[in-house]
Design a protein around this motif. Structure first.
Motif, PDB file in Angstrom:
ATOM      1  N   LYS A 190       7.050   3.748  -1.827  1.00 48.14           N
ATOM      2  CA  LYS A 190       8.111   4.463  -1.122  1.00 48.14           C
ATOM      3  C   LYS A 190       9.388   3.629  -1.026  1.00 48.14           C
ATOM      4  N   ARG A 191       9.205   2.287  -0.941  1.00 45.49           N
ATOM      5  CA  ARG A 191      10.361   1.402  -0.777  1.00 45.49           C
ATOM      6  C   ARG A 191      10.948   0.926  -2.099  1.00 45.49           C
ATOM      7  N   ASP A 192      10.088   0.836  -3.130  1.00 46.58           N
ATOM      8  CA  ASP A 192      10.480   0.206  -4.396  1.00 46.58           C
ATOM      9  C   ASP A 192      10.441   1.235  -5.525  1.00 46.58           C
ATOM     10  N   GLU A 193      11.621   1.696  -5.924  1.00 42.70           N
ATOM     11  CA  GLU A 193      11.706   2.741  -6.947  1.00 42.70           C
ATOM     12  C   GLU A 193      11.136   2.281  -8.280  1.00 42.70           C
ATOM     13  N   ALA A 194      11.428   1.040  -8.681  1.00 45.25           N
ATOM     14  CA  ALA A 194      10.919   0.527  -9.960  1.00 45.25           C
ATOM     15  C   ALA A 194       9.392   0.465  -9.952  1.00 45.25           C
ATOM     16  N   PHE A 195       8.818   0.002  -8.840  1.00 49.70           N
ATOM     17  CA  PHE A 195       7.356  -0.070  -8.741  1.00 49.70           C
ATOM     18  C   PHE A 195       6.761   1.333  -8.784  1.00 49.70           C
ATOM     19  N   ARG A 196       7.405   2.291  -8.114  1.00 52.37           N
ATOM     20  CA  ARG A 196       6.905   3.671  -8.117  1.00 52.37           C
ATOM     21  C   ARG A 196       6.878   4.227  -9.541  1.00 52.37           C
ATOM     22  N   ASP A 197       7.924   3.966 -10.311  1.00 53.42           N
ATOM     23  CA  ASP A 197       7.961   4.445 -11.696  1.00 53.42           C
ATOM     24  C   ASP A 197       6.851   3.798 -12.525  1.00 53.42           C
ATOM     25  N   PHE A 199       2.207   9.035  -1.422  1.00 46.25           N
ATOM     26  CA  PHE A 199       3.676   9.030  -1.441  1.00 46.25           C
ATOM     27  C   PHE A 199       4.238  10.265  -2.143  1.00 46.25           C
ATOM     28  N   SER A 200       3.427  10.909  -2.984  1.00 46.11           N
ATOM     29  CA  SER A 200       3.903  12.128  -3.653  1.00 46.11           C
ATOM     30  C   SER A 200       3.870  13.319  -2.706  1.00 46.11           C
ATOM     31  N   ASN A 201       2.867  13.334  -1.832  1.00 40.84           N
ATOM     32  CA  ASN A 201       2.699  14.452  -0.894  1.00 40.84           C
ATOM     33  C   ASN A 201       2.377  13.887   0.484  1.00 40.84           C
ATOM     34  N   PRO A 202       3.381  13.593   1.281  1.00 41.86           N
ATOM     35  CA  PRO A 202       3.163  12.986   2.597  1.00 41.86           C
ATOM     36  C   PRO A 202       2.247  13.799   3.498  1.00 41.86           C
ATOM     37  N   GLN A 203       2.093  15.109   3.220  1.00 41.38           N
ATOM     38  CA  GLN A 203       1.260  15.957   4.063  1.00 41.38           C
ATOM     39  C   GLN A 203      -0.209  15.919   3.654  1.00 41.38           C
ATOM     40  N   SER A 204      -0.517  15.202   2.551  1.00 40.80           N
ATOM     41  CA  SER A 204      -1.902  15.168   2.077  1.00 40.80           C
ATOM     42  C   SER A 204      -2.773  14.429   3.082  1.00 40.80           C
ATOM     43  N   PRO A 205      -4.066  14.749   3.184  1.00 39.79           N
ATOM     44  CA  PRO A 205      -4.960  14.099   4.141  1.00 39.79           C
ATOM     45  C   PRO A 205      -5.037  12.606   3.885  1.00 39.79           C
ATOM     46  N   GLN A 206      -5.139  11.828   4.975  1.00 33.72           N
ATOM     47  CA  GLN A 206      -5.254  10.388   4.848  1.00 33.72           C
ATOM     48  C   GLN A 206      -6.651  10.038   4.352  1.00 33.72           C
ATOM     49  N   GLN A 218       2.506  -7.869  -7.611  1.00 38.37           N
ATOM     50  CA  GLN A 218       2.128  -7.627  -9.002  1.00 38.37           C
ATOM     51  C   GLN A 218       2.363  -6.181  -9.417  1.00 38.37           C
ATOM     52  N   THR A 219       2.469  -5.982 -10.739  1.00 41.53           N
ATOM     53  CA  THR A 219       2.639  -4.651 -11.296  1.00 41.53           C
ATOM     54  C   THR A 219       1.296  -3.916 -11.272  1.00 41.53           C
ATOM     55  N   PRO A 220       1.294  -2.573 -11.395  1.00 39.04           N
ATOM     56  CA  PRO A 220       0.033  -1.829 -11.300  1.00 39.04           C
ATOM     57  C   PRO A 220      -1.050  -2.301 -12.250  1.00 39.04           C
ATOM     58  N   ASP A 221      -0.722  -2.493 -13.547  1.00 40.69           N
ATOM     59  CA  ASP A 221      -1.769  -2.899 -14.483  1.00 40.69           C
ATOM     60  C   ASP A 221      -2.308  -4.282 -14.161  1.00 40.69           C
ATOM     61  N   GLN A 222      -1.470  -5.157 -13.609  1.00 40.11           N
ATOM     62  CA  GLN A 222      -1.935  -6.491 -13.236  1.00 40.11           C
ATOM     63  C   GLN A 222      -2.811  -6.449 -11.988  1.00 40.11           C
ATOM     64  N   LEU A 223      -2.357  -5.736 -10.966  1.00 43.70           N
ATOM     65  CA  LEU A 223      -3.089  -5.770  -9.707  1.00 43.70           C
ATOM     66  C   LEU A 223      -4.441  -5.077  -9.821  1.00 43.70           C
ATOM     67  N   VAL A 224      -4.594  -4.106 -10.728  1.00 49.56           N
ATOM     68  CA  VAL A 224      -5.907  -3.471 -10.911  1.00 49.56           C
ATOM     69  C   VAL A 224      -6.945  -4.516 -11.292  1.00 49.56           C
ATOM     70  N   GLU A 225      -6.591  -5.342 -12.265  1.00 45.31           N
ATOM     71  CA  GLU A 225      -7.526  -6.375 -12.724  1.00 45.31           C
ATOM     72  C   GLU A 225      -7.738  -7.450 -11.665  1.00 45.31           C
ATOM     73  N   SER A 226      -6.642  -7.903 -11.035  1.00 47.95           N
ATOM     74  CA  SER A 226      -6.728  -8.988 -10.051  1.00 47.95           C
ATOM     75  C   SER A 226      -7.548  -8.571  -8.836  1.00 47.95           C
ATOM     76  N   VAL A 227      -7.242  -7.386  -8.286  1.00 46.98           N
ATOM     77  CA  VAL A 227      -7.936  -6.931  -7.081  1.00 46.98           C
ATOM     78  C   VAL A 227      -9.376  -6.574  -7.378  1.00 46.98           C
ATOM     79  N   GLN A 228      -9.627  -6.000  -8.552  1.00 49.26           N
ATOM     80  CA  GLN A 228     -11.003  -5.629  -8.891  1.00 49.26           C
ATOM     81  C   GLN A 228     -11.906  -6.850  -8.949  1.00 49.26           C
TER      82      GLN A 228
END
Length: 579
Positions: free
Chosen positions: A535-542, A571-578, A495-505
């Motif tokens: 990281k794998r899907d450019e369209a999803f990242r955008d 994914f923006s900063n791979p060095q950021s703390p997990q 799912q797209t970001p706006d869809q998965l927010v509602e579905s997962v919530q």
């Protein structure tokens, strides 16, 4: 017998005037209620304003008679001849006109509500603004008839011949036109909501601007029909023939077009949002600027179709070959506030030949599986056997395995093209079922294979302690947790970001209502899975970055919204703390 003599005898109680010659008689305004005029000759008679309720006129000849404003409520006119008669504003409610000859009659504003006109001859009749609601016109001949603005709601027109008829702005709500002939008829602006036109012949019919919402057009022939600007919301066009039909600007929201033939159809700017297009032919169809939001294309044929400018937000193509379509660009998002498509792909240029197919092809020989817990390889092996058994000839193999932080990616290869989304969904459905069966029967399976049950670790848990149906509160919570995590896994990769927010919530809220904590899901499942997908899907990242920039604060601050923000940081900063 002259008119005055008839009137006098009627006043004296006589009712039988059958087979009398009354041609040319002036009976205007006469009250002959209940009289028997069977077989009477009333050619060119003047019966205007006459009161003839319940009168019997079976087989009577009323050719060119004047019946304007006459009242024949409940009259029997079966097999009567009324060709060329003037029946303007006549009252024929509940009248029996079965097999009557009304060719060339003038019946403007006539009231024929609930009348019986089965097999009647009405060629070139004028029924402008007539009331035919609930009338029975089954098998009637209405060739070149004029029915503009007529009320035919709930009328029975099964097998009626309406070839070249004029039905502009007619009301045919819930009318039955099964097997009717409407070839080259004009129904522009007609109201056909919930009408039944199954197997009707609508070849070259004009339905521009007509309302066919929820209409049944199963197996109807609409070849070369003009449906421009028509409303077909939730209509059933299953198996319909729409060869080279004009559907420009048509509204086909949630319409069933399964197995329909739309070859060469003009669907420019048509709205097919939520439409069902299973095994539909769109070969050579022009879908320039069409809306395919949330539409389902299942084994749809699109060879030679033009898809330039289509909005494909959240569409569901399954087993569709896009290699032969013509497409310069697409829109992948839709602004519901401004009612327009957004996010042009590709940006600043056009698709190279074959590029669109590579972007949006769902048939692949590879399938990606995402697990949030370590993979039980025995279970996965049997799951793949079960999945392959459901599709004869399919062979699935594990191509690669990659641990990613606390998650796991398994890549499968197939011996032929498969619908990767559908197959992945099926594998995740089968995995817990196979796991349960394997835990129950594992000792027997290993015994049959000649494998000794020695120290086999956790995976060798005997049936007595194996995973089982939730009985206790703790078992039930563990079971619910695993089921919800499995559903979330699939949502996060489809799912797209706006869809998965509602579905997962909604799923997280459900767990919390059951007293089950969700912090691990937010930290380990959502954030990391979304980061890996981005990281794998450019369209999803955008889309994810755009969602972050445009979503309101309450959405971003929700538990799922916060998890997505963490994913963006990952994914923006791979060095950021997990997390």
């Amino acid at each position: 017998m002259n008119p005055q003599e008839i009137l006098e005898r009627y006043r004296q109680g006589e009712r039988d005037f059958s087979h009398r010659d009354l041609s040319g008689a002036n009976l205007s305004g006469f009250n002959l209620r209940g009289a028997n005029l069977t077989g009477a000759n009333l050619t060119e008679a003047n019966l205007s304003w006459a009161f003839l309720n319940q009168t019997t006129l079976t087989e009577a000849c009323l050719r060119r008679a004047d019946l304007r404003n006459a009242s024949l409520n409940g009259a029997a006119l079966n097999q009567a001849i009324l060709s060329g008669a003037n029946l303007s504003r006549i009252d024929l409610r509940l009248a029996n006109l079965q097999n009557a000859d009304l060719n060339w009659a003038v019946m403007q504003e006539a009231d024929l509500a609930s009348a019986n006109l089965t097999s009647a001859k009405l060629d070139q009749v004028n029924l402008d603004r007539a009331k035919l609601n609930s009338a029975n016109l089954a098998g009637a001949e209405l060739m070149e008839a004029t029915l503009r603005r007529a009320n035919l709601s709930n009328a029975n027109l099964d097998r009626a011949n309406l070839r070249e008829a004029h039905l502009e702005e007619a009301n045919l709500r819930e009318a039955s036109l099964r097997g009717a002939n409407l070839t080259e008829a004009n129904l522009s602006g007609a109201y056909l909501r919930q009408a039944n036109l199954s197997e009707a012949d609508l070849h070259r019919v004009v339905l521009a601007g007509a309302d066919l919402s929820e209409a049944i057009l199963t197996s109807a022939d609409l070849s070369r029909a003009n449906l421009s600007g028509s409303y077909l919301l939730k209509a059933s066009l299953q198996g319909a023939h729409l060869l080279r039909a004009n559907l420009q600007d048509a509204y086909l929201l949630r319409t069933d077009l399964s197995e329909a033939n739309l070859r060469g159809a003009d669907l420019q700017r048509a709205d097919l949002s939520g439409a069902y297009l299973s095994h539909t032919s769109l070969s050579e169809a022009d879908l320039t600027g069409a809306y395919l939001l949330e539409s389902h294309l299942i084994q749809t044929t699109v060879d030679g179709a033009i898809l330039t400018g289509c909005c494909i937000y959240n569409w569901h193509p399954e087993a569709v070959d896009f290699s032969k379509v013509q497409c310069r660009y697409l829109y992948t998002q839709f602004n519901h506030t401004e009612k327009k498509p957004t996010d042009r792909v590709p940006q600043g240029r056009e698709f190279e030949p074959g590029e669109m197919s590579a972007y949006y092809q769902d048939d692949h020989t590879g399938v990606d599986l995402y697990f949030t817990e370590s993979v039980n390889w025995e279970v996965l092996a049997f799951t793949l056997v079960q999945a392959a058994a459901e599709d004869p000839g399919l062979i699935l193999k594990v191509k690669s395995y990659e641990p990613v932080e606390d998650n796991y990616w398994v890549k499968l290869s197939a011996n032929r093209t498969v619908n990767s989304k559908v197959l992945a969904r099926r594998i995740f459905q089968l995995y817990p079922e196979v796991k349960q069966r394997l835990l129950t029967h594992r000792p027997k399976i290993l015994s049959l294979l000649g494998i000794a049950l020695t120290d086999l670790g956790d995976s060798a848990t005997p049936p007595a302690t194996a995973e089982k149906s939730p009985q206790t509160t703790g078992d039930r919570r563990a079971y619910l947790y695993q089921e919800v995590v499995r559903q979330i896994q699939y949502i996060l990769v489809t799912q797209t970001p706006d869809q998965l927010v509602e579905s997962v919530q909604r799923l997280l809220d459900y767990l919390q209502q059951e007293g089950i904590g969700t912090q691990d899901i937010q930290r380990k499942v959502i954030s990391q899975a979304v980061a890996q997908r981005a990281k794998r899907d450019e369209a999803f990242r955008d889309h994810l970055l755009k969602w972050s920039a445009q979503s309101p604060n309450p959405v971003r601050s929700s538990p799922v919204g916060q998890a997505l923000q963490v994913a963006i940081a990952l994914f923006s900063n791979p060095q950021s703390p997990q997390p």
